[in-house]
Scaffold this active site. Structure first.
Site, PDB file in Angstrom:
ATOM      1  N   GLU A   1       4.410  -2.151  -2.884  1.00 25.08           N
ATOM      2  CA  GLU A   1       3.135  -1.697  -3.417  1.00 25.08           C
ATOM      3  C   GLU A   1       2.915  -0.250  -2.977  1.00 25.08           C
ATOM      4  O   GLU A   1       3.158   0.048  -1.805  1.00 25.08           O
ATOM      5  CB  GLU A   1       1.968  -2.557  -2.905  1.00 25.08           C
ATOM      6  CG  GLU A   1       0.675  -2.204  -3.619  1.00 25.08           C
ATOM      7  CD  GLU A   1      -0.511  -3.104  -3.220  1.00 25.08           C
ATOM      8  OE1 GLU A   1      -0.356  -3.912  -2.299  1.00 25.08           O
ATOM      9  OE2 GLU A   1      -1.561  -2.966  -3.853  1.00 25.08           O
TER      10      GLU A   1
ATOM     11  N   GLY B   1      -1.786  -1.665   6.912  1.00 24.69           N
ATOM     12  CA  GLY B   1      -2.037  -2.813   7.789  1.00 24.69           C
ATOM     13  C   GLY B   1      -1.064  -3.955   7.554  1.00 24.69           C
ATOM     14  O   GLY B   1      -0.417  -4.442   8.477  1.00 24.69           O
ATOM     15  N   ALA B   2      -0.933  -4.388   6.298  1.00 28.13           N
ATOM     16  CA  ALA B   2      -0.058  -5.505   5.981  1.00 28.13           C
ATOM     17  C   ALA B   2       0.082  -5.604   4.472  1.00 28.13           C
ATOM     18  O   ALA B   2      -0.647  -4.939   3.737  1.00 28.13           O
ATOM     19  CB  ALA B   2      -0.633  -6.813   6.529  1.00 28.13           C
ATOM     20  N   MET B   3       1.013  -6.451   4.027  1.00 27.67           N
ATOM     21  CA  MET B   3       1.294  -6.542   2.601  1.00 27.67           C
ATOM     22  C   MET B   3       1.495  -7.990   2.177  1.00 27.67           C
ATOM     23  O   MET B   3       2.253  -8.735   2.792  1.00 27.67           O
ATOM     24  CB  MET B   3       2.542  -5.698   2.290  1.00 27.67           C
ATOM     25  CG  MET B   3       2.932  -5.683   0.840  1.00 27.67           C
ATOM     26  SD  MET B   3       1.628  -4.959  -0.192  1.00 27.67           S
ATOM     27  CE  MET B   3       1.829  -5.949  -1.652  1.00 27.67           C
ATOM     28  N   GLU B   4       0.827  -8.367   1.068  1.00 30.73           N
ATOM     29  CA  GLU B   4       0.714  -9.757   0.632  1.00 30.73           C
ATOM     30  C   GLU B   4       1.867 -10.255  -0.230  1.00 30.73           C
ATOM     31  O   GLU B   4       1.672 -11.178  -1.033  1.00 30.73           O
ATOM     32  CB  GLU B   4      -0.599  -9.923  -0.150  1.00 30.73           C
ATOM     33  CG  GLU B   4      -0.631  -9.221  -1.529  1.00 30.73           C
ATOM     34  CD  GLU B   4      -1.267  -7.834  -1.546  1.00 30.73           C
ATOM     35  OE1 GLU B   4      -1.284  -7.172  -0.486  1.00 30.73           O
ATOM     36  OE2 GLU B   4      -1.729  -7.407  -2.617  1.00 30.73           O
ATOM     37  N   ASN B   5       3.089  -9.718  -0.106  1.00 28.42           N
ATOM     38  CA  ASN B   5       4.220 -10.171  -0.919  1.00 28.42           C
ATOM     39  C   ASN B   5       4.258 -11.698  -1.006  1.00 28.42           C
ATOM     40  O   ASN B   5       4.063 -12.395  -0.021  1.00 28.42           O
ATOM     41  CB  ASN B   5       5.528  -9.695  -0.279  1.00 28.42           C
ATOM     42  CG  ASN B   5       5.444  -8.273   0.193  1.00 28.42           C
ATOM     43  OD1 ASN B   5       5.200  -7.384  -0.608  1.00 28.42           O
ATOM     44  ND2 ASN B   5       5.589  -8.062   1.493  1.00 28.42           N
TER      45      ASN B   5
ATOM     46  N   HIS C   1      -6.944 -11.830   5.167  1.00 32.58           N
ATOM     47  CA  HIS C   1      -6.906 -10.963   3.980  1.00 32.58           C
ATOM     48  C   HIS C   1      -5.623 -11.177   3.166  1.00 32.58           C
ATOM     49  O   HIS C   1      -5.680 -11.429   1.961  1.00 32.58           O
ATOM     50  CB  HIS C   1      -7.046  -9.503   4.421  1.00 32.58           C
ATOM     51  CG  HIS C   1      -7.039  -8.511   3.297  1.00 32.58           C
ATOM     52  ND1 HIS C   1      -8.187  -8.005   2.748  1.00 32.58           N
ATOM     53  CD2 HIS C   1      -6.027  -7.943   2.614  1.00 32.58           C
ATOM     54  CE1 HIS C   1      -7.881  -7.167   1.776  1.00 32.58           C
ATOM     55  NE2 HIS C   1      -6.570  -7.108   1.676  1.00 32.58           N
ATOM     56  N   GLU C   2      -4.484 -11.080   3.839  1.00 36.20           N
ATOM     57  CA  GLU C   2      -3.218 -11.198   3.096  1.00 36.20           C
ATOM     58  C   GLU C   2      -3.055 -12.610   2.542  1.00 36.20           C
ATOM     59  O   GLU C   2      -2.586 -12.798   1.427  1.00 36.20           O
ATOM     60  CB  GLU C   2      -2.018 -10.833   3.978  1.00 36.20           C
ATOM     61  CG  GLU C   2      -2.101  -9.453   4.634  1.00 36.20           C
ATOM     62  CD  GLU C   2      -2.484  -8.319   3.716  1.00 36.20           C
ATOM     63  OE1 GLU C   2      -2.154  -8.358   2.511  1.00 36.20           O
ATOM     64  OE2 GLU C   2      -3.139  -7.366   4.196  1.00 36.20           O
TER      65      GLU C   2
ATOM     66  N   HIS D   1      -5.078 -13.075  -0.612  1.00 32.05           N
ATOM     67  CA  HIS D   1      -4.477 -12.431  -1.793  1.00 32.05           C
ATOM     68  C   HIS D   1      -3.644 -13.418  -2.613  1.00 32.05           C
ATOM     69  O   HIS D   1      -3.385 -13.162  -3.790  1.00 32.05           O
ATOM     70  CB  HIS D   1      -3.562 -11.282  -1.374  1.00 32.05           C
ATOM     71  CG  HIS D   1      -4.234  -9.938  -1.308  1.00 32.05           C
ATOM     72  ND1 HIS D   1      -5.061  -9.470  -2.299  1.00 32.05           N
ATOM     73  CD2 HIS D   1      -4.159  -8.948  -0.376  1.00 32.05           C
ATOM     74  CE1 HIS D   1      -5.477  -8.241  -1.977  1.00 32.05           C
ATOM     75  NE2 HIS D   1      -4.949  -7.904  -0.814  1.00 32.05           N
TER      76      HIS D   1
HETATM   77  N1  TRP Z   1      -2.079  -4.620  -0.573  1.00 33.28           N
HETATM   78  C1  TRP Z   1      -2.101  -4.271   0.815  1.00 33.28           C
HETATM   79  C2  TRP Z   1      -3.357  -4.882   1.381  1.00 33.28           C
HETATM   80  O1  TRP Z   1      -4.423  -4.642   0.998  1.00 33.28           O
HETATM   81  C3  TRP Z   1      -2.150  -2.794   1.032  1.00 33.28           C
HETATM   82  C4  TRP Z   1      -0.850  -2.134   1.319  1.00 33.28           C
HETATM   83  C5  TRP Z   1       0.031  -2.482   2.254  1.00 33.28           C
HETATM   84  C6  TRP Z   1      -0.342  -0.950   0.751  1.00 33.28           C
HETATM   85  N2  TRP Z   1       1.054  -1.584   2.289  1.00 33.28           N
HETATM   86  C7  TRP Z   1       0.861  -0.660   1.374  1.00 33.28           C
HETATM   87  C8  TRP Z   1      -0.786  -0.116  -0.227  1.00 33.28           C
HETATM   88  C9  TRP Z   1       1.597   0.462   1.061  1.00 33.28           C
HETATM   89  C10 TRP Z   1      -0.050   1.002  -0.558  1.00 33.28           C
HETATM   90  C11 TRP Z   1       1.146   1.276   0.074  1.00 33.28           C
HETATM   91  O2  TRP Z   1      -3.378  -5.697   2.180  1.00 33.28           O
HETATM   92 ZN    ZN Z   2      -5.460  -6.203   0.258  1.00 38.75          ZN
END
Ligand code: TRP
Ligand code: ZN
Length: 868
Positions: free
Chosen positions: A120, A260-264, A296-297, A300
């Site tokens: 993302e 912070g983190a990513m919701e893959n 949060h993640e 998502h």
């Molecule tokens: N979707 C992620 C969140 O809200 C945000 C995010 C994580 C992101 N890593 C990123 C956005 C890198 C842009 C680039 O939890």
């Molecule tokens: Zn988010």
């Protein structure tokens, strides 16, 4: 710049000419040269027989169509055009990338020893050529091949369906994700980890394996993340009826991460800061931060993954809604008032500042050059306030009906903010026609309130006006639908019924015109008005209220947020007065009645300690800065410090008594215990500026059995510039220099150091063995804290802070533009300062603007700032 980056507009959205329904990926992982084979099923939707794919920062090694080598194509810096295509075909593309030199941390990169991905918003196009846009949903299968000794774990989205060994010490695992998803939710991780495992049984009785992957040796820091995950899964079933939809949920903690983190899907990747915690390494606020980001993640999965965004202009569809959900999660598990207070502080401080800056944009932006620049406080936090207003207007019941309809209509698809509002409207039956403007209008509305009591007619009239100042992106503003939550009190504390036109009305008034008056009837005595309760809309409020009325509300309002807000309003009044006094060389002062009011709160036996701590916390320097133009950083700092010292001097005995009474023998992370520490440490921060400060702080540091108390002692020493600061800092660094995450706290204290020589020390600190500009957490803690949270030194009138910023940004522009672009924000707001500082900052921005290889991220922000 060699060539001008192009902007994209929301109004130009077009459905894709082709779609990809299935993709099979094979990753042959090597540190310097990883090979990716992507085989996609492509279907033509439009008229063109040329397929244009996104792709950058990689090498193309071959293309076949239906198994036949293809030569009818062109590659540019950012795209691949493939010509003469049939209506339906299998496309196979081989690309090569270098994970070990990828310092931008987008696409496939190495974090420490592990391979990981971040896709993302537009990172997948650094892995293979693809329709890298969120409205193309495909089913993914992924095979990961790597050296077995170095990478015993090979992870991707969905379920593990096969694995095997190869003869050269390598092995492979194949994953299949049954849920169609956009490319930004793809993830891969390969490396060596310790794993914490647990299970969750969903409400319909399915068992889900939960796995948290951390660096070896960190297992004792993973349990809180696991507890938070289980709580989140349970909460989402209970409050929203959402159940998890795969057999496995994995979280991987990595040290190099931009956000912070990513919701893959099924495989969240987290900044280790939001996973790792034990009582020796993490503070209470770290624990709460982990709970909220894990939530949060996880949330998502429904709001973001099952229903995703049609295009990136719709980002707030998933982010505003998911922030709202994580705030509700934290509020249901902990203190609702404390959570609300902290969320409101973010809106009134940094979000209002962003909305007053050249980067001001609606929660649904209209124009974007670099999408990474729009993961903002506006899209996330104001976006959540917009959802909260919908909740206020619809009530919990209506809101849940709307959510249900939203899911029925859009599950498995890519939707828009309009789709969401339509579902909320139709599901609840509440008209949101005018309300929709919150999605398209930027800037902060300024609401002014005046009141009139007519003793004869027994009416109380509330006159409201609203006005939104022009922003750089939008000169004209319209009246918004503002839900205005109010309450009337009789002087004896009784809540008065609110009657308008003979009808009793609820607390939430619909304020929809530029000017509007509400006449309350049958009001027997002049009432006290509690306005914008719960901060029911993200607006600036101006209401001249007598001190006595504010003190009344601090003590008697039946809602804790309103009590806190009255206290803040009272403090704001005297902060402003003293800022003015300092500027005109008159004596600073604070009335006894104000001191008495805060004394009453401190000594209250009915209020919770966590809440008292919030009542006694002064607004931040940045929030106060938002009230002025031009901003006088020194006057603000002096005024804040004067108020702090006045309260400390007046209440020293009470603060001391409470400080000692709240000592806890055992450390537990329960809300009551957190609240007690929080109040005790607020007391310490006041006592630090009294004669007892030095000895109390040293004693607390020496005897602390947890990081919360250790850090509270260090921060107090830092803020009050106590003599012990050096000794404590040295002791801490000797103890923790092997641990980057813990050292971030120390770097932050160097970054925010109020001492005059702070910048010199910061420059030296950059060669500390634990520091690296390649690591975003380290960079933000030291350098980022200096730019954004050390106003007096950063804005030193000799320009040294700005010059330093410019050097750092120059370096980061090449290594990590996304981080550079977040750090630059304080410089964009240069027009808020005096002319000398404006000139100095402008000169640095102009210098950066001439860089040959200026990244799109910085280009977009600098151009806006200079054109403003
Ligand atoms: N979707 C992620 C969140 O809200 C945000 C995010 C994580 C992101 N890593 C990123 C956005 C890198 C842009 C680039 O939890
Ligand atoms: Zn988010």
């Amino acid at each position: 710049m060699t060539h001008q980056p192009q902007a994209k507009y929301r109004k130009d959205y077009m459905a894709p000419e082709f779609t990809i329904t299935d993709i099979d990926l094979i990753f042959d992982l090597y540190d310097e040269d990883s090979k990716i084979t992507a085989t996609s099923k492509v279907i033509k939707k439009g008229d063109s027989s040329t397929l244009t794919l996104d792709g950058e920062h990689m090498q193309l090694a071959g293309i076949t169509i239906n198994g036949v080598e293809w030569s009818a194509y062109e590659v540019t810096q950012t795209q691949l055009h493939i010509h003469d295509l049939p209506d339906e075909f299998e496309l196979c593309i081989v690309t090569q990338v270098n994970p070990s030199t990828n310092t931008a941390l987008e696409g496939l990169y190495k974090s420490g020893g592990a391979f990981c991905t971040q896709c993302e918003a537009e990172g997948f196009r650094r892995i293979t050529y693809f329709l890298d846009r969120p409205d193309v949903l495909a089913k993914y299968t992924t095979t990961v091949i790597a050296d077995k000794k170095e990478n015993p774990f090979l992870l991707s989205n969905g379920n593990r369906i096969a694995e095997g060994e190869l003869d050269n010490g390598r092995h492979w695992v194949k994953w299949s994700d049954p849920h169609p998803k956009p490319s930004y939710l793809f993830a891969l991780v390969a490396g060596q980890f310790d794993v914490l495992r647990d299970q969750f049984t969903t409400k319909s009785g399915r068992t889900v394996d939960l796995e948290i992957y951390v660096d070896q040796g960190n297992l004792d820091r993973a349990p809180h993340a696991m507890t938070s995950l289980i709580n989140a899964m349970k909460w989402d079933e209970e409050r929203f009826g959402f159940e998890y939809d795969l057999d496995i949920y994995m979280i991987v903690a990595v040290d190099f991460f931009n956000m912070g983190a990513m919701e893959n899907k099924g495989l969240n990747v987290f900044n280790s800061k939001y996973v790792l915690a034990n009582d020796q390494t993490a503070t209470d606020s770290d624990y709460l931060g982990i709970e909220s980001v894990i939530g949060h993640e996880y949330f998502h999965n429904w709001t973001g993954n099952r229903i995703t965004c049609r295009d990136w202009f719709q980002l707030s569809l998933k982010e505003g809604l998911t922030v709202f959900r994580d705030q509700e999660f934290s509020s249901d598990l902990g203190s609702r008032a404390v959570n609300r207070i902290n969320n409101v502080r973010i809106i009134r401080g940094p979000q209002f500042a962003e909305d007053a800056s050249p980067m001001s944009h609606p929660i649904r932006p209209e124009k974007v050059i670099e999408m990474n620049n729009f993961y903002t406080l506006t899209v996330y936090e104001k976006g959540s306030e917009v959802i909260r207003m919908i909740h206020t207007l619809l009530g919990e019941d209506g809101f849940q009906k709307g959510m249900k309809l939203y899911v029925e209509r859009h599950d498995g698809t890519a939707a828009t903010c309009d789709d969401f509002v339509a579902a909320m409207e139709e599901g609840s039956g509440v008209d949101l026609t005018q309300f929709r403007l919150w999605y398209s209008q930027s800037g902060t509305p300024q609401v002014t309130a005046q009141t009139q009591y007519d003793a004869e007619a027994k009416t109380f009239t509330l006159h409201l006006t609203q006005k939104t100042d022009a922003t750089l992106d939008q000169p004209q503003k319209q009246a918004l639908h503002i839900p205005m939550n109010v309450e009337l009190y009789a002087p004896n504390g009784e809540v008065l019924p609110m009657v308008i036109d003979g009808q009793e009305v609820g607390n939430v008034l619909d304020f929809t015109q530029h000017q509007q008056s509400f006449v309350f009837e049958n009001v027997e005595v002049e009432p006290i008005l509690s306005l914008l309760r719960e901060f029911s809309a993200p607006v600036k409020l101006e209401y001249q209220c007598k001190d006595e009325d504010l003190v009344f509300l601090m003590n008697q309002a039946r809602n804790e947020f309103a009590r806190w807000d009255a206290g803040q309003t009272l403090l704001a009044k005297y902060l402003r007065q003293n800022i003015q006094a300092w500027k005109t060389n008159t004596e600073l002062s604070l009335p006894q009645s104000v001191l008495d009011a805060f004394k009453g709160i401190l000594l209250s036996e009915t209020l919770e300690p966590a809440f008292i701590a919030e009542m006694l916390t002064l607004p931040s320097q940045n929030e106060v800065a938002g009230w002025f133009k031009p901003v006088d950083v020194d006057a603000i700092a002096e005024s804040l410090s004067f108020i702090k010292r006045s309260i400390a001097a007046e209440l020293v005995d009470e603060l001391t008594a409470i400080y000692h009474s709240l000592k806890q023998e055992q450390y537990t992370v329960e809300h009551a215990a957190i609240g007690q520490r929080s109040l005790r440490n607020v007391c310490l921060s006041y006592l630090a500026v009294t004669d007892e400060g030095e000895s109390l702080v040293v004693a607390q540091y020496d005897t602390a059995n947890n990081m919360t108390d250790t850090m509270a002692a260090m921060s107090a020493a830092n803020q009050a510039q106590l003599a012990c600061r050096e000794t404590l800092m040295k002791d801490f660094s000797d103890k923790w220099s092997h641990d980057g995450l813990v050292m971030d706290k120390w770097f932050m204290l160097q970054g925010t150091n109020p001492a005059q020589n702070a910048l010199t020390v910061i420059k030296e600190t950059m060669s500390h063995p634990a520091f690296s500009l390649k690591n975003p957490n380290r960079t933000r803690s030291l350098v980022g804290a200096f730019f954004a949270q050390n106003p007096v030194n950063f804005h030193a009138v000799d320009g040294s802070g700005y010059q330093f910023a410019s050097e750092i940004l120059h370096t980061l522009n090449e290594s990590n533009p996304q981080v550079a672009s977040r750090l630059i924000d304080p410089l964009l707001k240069y027009r808020q300062y005096d002319e000398v500082r404006q000139g100095l900052i402008r000169a640095e921005l102009e210098k950066l603007a001439t860089l040959d290889n200026l990244a799109k991220d910085l280009y977009e922000k600098i151009t806006k700032a200079l054109e403003a």
